[in-house]
Write an enzyme that holds these catalytic residues in place. Structure first.
Site, PDB file in Angstrom:
ATOM      1  CG  HIS A 138      39.710  63.285  39.004  1.00 19.84           C
ATOM      2  ND1 HIS A 138      39.295  63.822  40.197  1.00 19.84           N
ATOM      3  CD2 HIS A 138      39.017  63.947  38.036  1.00 19.84           C
ATOM      4  CE1 HIS A 138      38.394  64.763  39.968  1.00 19.84           C
ATOM      5  NE2 HIS A 138      38.202  64.851  38.662  1.00 19.84           N
ATOM      6  CD  GLU A 191      43.711  61.365  42.944  1.00 17.30           C
ATOM      7  OE1 GLU A 191      43.818  62.149  43.900  1.00 17.30           O
ATOM      8  OE2 GLU A 191      43.356  61.728  41.799  1.00 17.30           O
ATOM      9  CB  CYS A 224      40.059  60.450  43.777  1.00 17.66           C
ATOM     10  SG  CYS A 224      40.073  61.144  42.113  1.00 17.66           S
ATOM     11  CB  CYS A 259      38.384  65.166  44.583  1.00 21.16           C
ATOM     12  SG  CYS A 259      37.952  63.854  43.407  1.00 21.16           S
TER      13      CYS A 259
END
Length: 174
Positions: free
Chosen positions: A73, A75, A106, A103
């Site tokens: 992801h 992040e 993250c 999410c």
């Protein structure tokens, strides 16, 4: 990682710095979507200097599709890049800026990195409308889930790494 090169990369105004990260992260995410690299997410790390000014360290995007890594992801990629850049595992003087609300994975990564502030633009609703499963993770955390998770056979060999860690005198805490 987005190659961020600007002669004057220090900002006195945090809001201006955050908005620049939003713009750069969004553009980088759009390129990633167009090129089949990942989902519509971008993130950056801002470092707060001792003089009170802010510096953009890294801009990253989601790379799940190209890497075949569901943890890639934006992040997490930004946290990994910033840690490498600063040669540290703690980003306590940093701010995470994301194009969408993080999410749970993250958010957990940000907690492990000691990040105290996260700014985001789009809500979970945007991700859900785009077909992402953040709500399923939230339901799992509430106990409403499809995953079977059991403590099966407490095997003594699995406690041995913890014993080794606990007895290590020169361990580096994190």
């Amino acid at each position: 990682m987005f190659n961020y090169e600007q002669e004057d990369n220090e900002y006195e105004n945090l809001e201006e710095c955050v908005n620049i990260v939003y713009e750069m992260s969004s553009k980088y995410a759009i390129e990633g979507v167009k090129d089949g690299i990942g989902g519509p997410f971008g993130a950056g790390i801002i470092y707060k200097k001792e003089n009170g000014k802010y510096v953009i360290l890294v801009i990253e995007r989601n790379t799940v599709i190209i890497s075949k890594d569901p943890t890639a992801h934006a992040e997490v990629n930004a946290i990994r890049s910033a840690c490498k850049l600063l040669n540290t595992k703690s980003l306590e003087n940093c701010i995470l800026v994301t194009t969408a609300k993080s999410c749970p994975m993250c958010l957990s990564a940000a907690c492990w990195a000691n990040i105290k502030t996260i700014y985001y633009s789009q809500s979970y609703d945007s991700a859900e409308e785009a077909g992402f499963r953040d709500e399923k993770i939230a339901e799992y955390i509430k106990g409403n889930n499809e995953i079977i998770e059991e403590n099966l056979l407490k095997n003594p060999c699995c406690s041995m790494p913890f014993t080794e860690w606990n007895n290590k005198e020169d361990k580096e805490e994190y």
